[in-house]
Scaffold this active site. Sequence first.
Site, PDB file in Angstrom:
ATOM      1  N   GLY A 158       0.819  -1.207   0.000  1.00 26.26           N
ATOM      2  CA  GLY A 158       0.000   0.000   0.000  1.00 26.26           C
ATOM      3  C   GLY A 158       0.856   1.262   0.000  1.00 26.26           C
ATOM      4  O   GLY A 158       2.001   1.256   0.448  1.00 26.26           O
TER       5      GLY A 158
ATOM      6  N   ARG B 100     -12.297  -7.751 -15.478  1.00 27.27           N
ATOM      7  CA  ARG B 100     -11.333  -8.259 -16.441  1.00 27.27           C
ATOM      8  C   ARG B 100     -11.364  -9.793 -16.370  1.00 27.27           C
ATOM      9  O   ARG B 100     -12.079 -10.366 -15.556  1.00 27.27           O
ATOM     10  CB  ARG B 100      -9.922  -7.741 -16.149  1.00 27.27           C
TER      11      ARG B 100
ATOM     12  N   ARG C 236      -6.549  -2.912   4.742  1.00 27.83           N
ATOM     13  CA  ARG C 236      -6.288  -1.808   5.653  1.00 27.83           C
ATOM     14  C   ARG C 236      -7.491  -1.640   6.563  1.00 27.83           C
ATOM     15  O   ARG C 236      -8.637  -1.868   6.142  1.00 27.83           O
ATOM     16  CB  ARG C 236      -6.022  -0.499   4.896  1.00 27.83           C
TER      17      ARG C 236
ATOM     18  N   ASP D  43      -6.420  -8.783  10.424  1.00 28.06           N
ATOM     19  CA  ASP D  43      -5.002  -8.474  10.598  1.00 28.06           C
ATOM     20  C   ASP D  43      -4.789  -6.973  10.706  1.00 28.06           C
ATOM     21  O   ASP D  43      -3.721  -6.532  11.113  1.00 28.06           O
ATOM     22  CB  ASP D  43      -4.179  -9.027   9.426  1.00 28.06           C
TER      23      ASP D  43
ATOM     24  N   HIS E 202      -1.418  -6.804  12.532  1.00 27.31           N
ATOM     25  CA  HIS E 202      -0.890  -6.284  11.263  1.00 27.31           C
ATOM     26  C   HIS E 202       0.483  -6.899  10.960  1.00 27.31           C
ATOM     27  O   HIS E 202       1.490  -6.198  10.835  1.00 27.31           O
ATOM     28  CB  HIS E 202      -0.792  -4.750  11.276  1.00 27.31           C
TER      29      HIS E 202
END
Length: 316
Positions: free
Chosen positions: A76, A176, A232, A255, A279
């Site tokens: 990120g 896609r 996040r 997490d 995390h």
Amino acid sequence: MTADVWLPIPAGEIGGLPDPSVTGLDYRFWDGGPDYPADPADCAFYAVPYMKGMEVAIRPLAAMTSVRVVQTLSAGIDHVEPGLALLPAGVRLCNAKGVHEASTAELTLALVLASLRGIPGFVRGQESEEWRAGFYPALADKSVLIVGYGSIGAAIEDRLAPFECARVARVARSARTTERGEVRALTDLPALLPDADVVILSTPLTEETKGLVGADFLSRMKDGALLVNVARGPVVDTKALLAEVESGRITAALDVTDPEPLPAGHPLWHAPGVLISPHVGGSTSAFMPRAKRLLAAQITRFVAGEELRNVVLTTG
């Protein structure tokens, strides 16, 4: 060229870096400490300290008047984006695609399996010497929905393959087709959520995804479904999630949280059916060798004037 390269890992520990005696580069070690290793104005390539937060990441940017590349060691870039307006035009921002896929996908499967098979309860049972036998959900025959089908989402599906899931649905910002099948657009989520036994969030944090998992999203999840967040924290509305898990309708494995780090006394810590890891999706023994290879490759390309990998945007 004569320029500084700021690295969060000592240069002597990174194999394959261009020879400074040939290139004129000066490697400067900075891992986010209070003192800079040199004048930020001389930095041409800035590798952002890993997991040190936004304040550290953007602190030197305003003074980096000569910087040409900002390289994160995270997938990120949300911790760097607030400082991009401080940079001159033409600076390339690169992420760490290829560094975290294996570790994050591993943890995702660990969280899914631990939650479904009741591992937290077994740990508590062992501590209290209780034999908690019974029948528990399996991942086999479950329908899984991956929200955020980039390189991490694809790595997660790779690891789901042996577990005999009934189906895996994929969602990304735009539709896609991949080797594994169709990827649906975010706008298709309302139709996909009611069928998913496990919903895995691996999307980047953007204006579009902030608060994506709110009351409406959660209400569309089927009773007994598991939400797994390795993206996040702010992708999920914490208040809305608490309402659902406290009712016992769904469970969650997180997490990442909002707020983060999760403070003592926060109701998420003891919410029923919630498993929390701090995390650590990318923080494993797999990180350092991959991060070093990425830095060496990117700096080699930079020196040679070649196209960099993982360019997310260029400042204008």
